[in-house]
Design a protein around this motif. Structure first.
Motif, mmCIF file in Angstrom:
data_model
loop_
_atom_site.group_PDB
_atom_site.id
_atom_site.type_symbol
_atom_site.label_atom_id
_atom_site.label_comp_id
_atom_site.label_asym_id
_atom_site.label_seq_id
_atom_site.Cartn_x
_atom_site.Cartn_y
_atom_site.Cartn_z
ATOM 1 N N SER A 41 0.815 -1.214 0.000
ATOM 2 C CA SER A 41 0.000 0.000 0.000
ATOM 3 C C SER A 41 0.853 1.270 0.000
ATOM 4 N N ALA A 42 1.986 1.254 0.701
ATOM 5 C CA ALA A 42 2.842 2.450 0.734
ATOM 6 C C ALA A 42 3.344 2.798 -0.662
ATOM 7 N N ASP A 43 3.801 1.799 -1.405
ATOM 8 C CA ASP A 43 4.278 2.058 -2.765
ATOM 9 C C ASP A 43 3.138 2.514 -3.674
ATOM 10 N N SER A 44 1.965 1.930 -3.493
ATOM 11 C CA SER A 44 0.801 2.321 -4.280
ATOM 12 C C SER A 44 0.437 3.784 -4.023
ATOM 13 N N ILE A 45 0.479 4.190 -2.770
ATOM 14 C CA ILE A 45 0.181 5.584 -2.414
ATOM 15 C C ILE A 45 1.238 6.511 -2.989
ATOM 16 N N LYS A 46 2.493 6.105 -2.958
ATOM 17 C CA LYS A 46 3.566 6.921 -3.541
ATOM 18 C C LYS A 46 3.356 7.126 -5.035
ATOM 19 N N ILE A 47 2.867 6.101 -5.721
ATOM 20 C CA ILE A 47 2.583 6.223 -7.156
ATOM 21 C C ILE A 47 1.463 7.233 -7.381
ATOM 22 N N ARG A 48 0.399 7.134 -6.590
ATOM 23 C CA ARG A 48 -0.717 8.083 -6.706
ATOM 24 C C ARG A 48 -0.247 9.501 -6.416
ATOM 25 N N LEU A 49 0.579 9.639 -5.395
ATOM 26 C CA LEU A 49 1.114 10.951 -5.025
ATOM 27 C C LEU A 49 2.000 11.503 -6.138
ATOM 28 N N ASP A 50 2.823 10.651 -6.709
ATOM 29 C CA ASP A 50 3.688 11.054 -7.815
ATOM 30 C C ASP A 50 2.862 11.540 -9.012
ATOM 31 N N ASP A 51 1.800 10.814 -9.336
ATOM 32 C CA ASP A 51 0.912 11.218 -10.435
ATOM 33 C C ASP A 51 0.262 12.565 -10.151
ATOM 34 N N LYS A 52 -0.217 12.746 -8.924
ATOM 35 C CA LYS A 52 -0.879 14.009 -8.557
ATOM 36 C C LYS A 52 0.116 15.170 -8.605
ATOM 37 N N LEU A 53 1.325 14.963 -8.103
ATOM 38 C CA LEU A 53 2.334 16.032 -8.148
ATOM 39 C C LEU A 53 2.688 16.382 -9.589
ATOM 40 N N GLY A 54 2.735 15.378 -10.460
ATOM 41 C CA GLY A 54 2.990 15.638 -11.876
ATOM 42 C C GLY A 54 1.910 16.505 -12.494
ATOM 43 N N ARG A 55 0.652 16.249 -12.118
ATOM 44 C CA ARG A 55 -0.451 17.072 -12.632
ATOM 45 C C ARG A 55 -0.348 18.504 -12.124
ATOM 46 N N VAL A 56 0.029 18.666 -10.856
ATOM 47 C CA VAL A 56 0.163 20.007 -10.277
ATOM 48 C C VAL A 56 1.266 20.789 -10.990
ATOM 49 N N ILE A 57 2.371 20.133 -11.251
ATOM 50 C CA ILE A 57 3.486 20.793 -11.934
ATOM 51 C C ILE A 57 3.071 21.270 -13.323
#
Length: 93
Positions: A41-57
């Motif tokens: 779950s931690a890695d899965s959340i990191k992937i979601r977070l990475d995707d969201k940060l990419g959208r913000v950028i």
């Protein structure tokens, strides 16, 4: 309303939003179905977070929804790695 009250209001709102989404999505972030992605779950959340940060950028504006999602994912990541309130207390000077 002073800053302390505003911080408390936002934190209360984030708590309500996170609990709502956790129930709505069946605890999917912390207890994933692992149909395609087999990691934890931690890695899965990191992937979601990475995707969201990419959208913000790549976005021209700061949207409340995006910031709330990032806070939510970070909170879920803390839960997934076993963080406790006591762990957070240690960061007070």
């Amino acid at each position: 309303m002073n800053s302390q009250q505003r911080i408390a209001e936002i934190c209360d709102g984030m708590k309500d939003l996170l609990l709502y989404k956790n129930q709505k999505y069946g605890d999917s972030a912390l207890s994933p179905k692992r149909i395609f992605y087999k990691g934890d779950s931690a890695d899965s959340i990191k992937i979601r977070l990475d995707d969201k940060l990419g959208r913000v950028i790549n976005c021209n504006e700061t949207r409340i929804n995006d910031v709330a999602d990032i806070i939510g994912y970070c909170t879920l990541l803390l839960v997934s790695i076993g963080a406790t309130k006591e762990d957070l207390e240690k960061f007070k000077d």
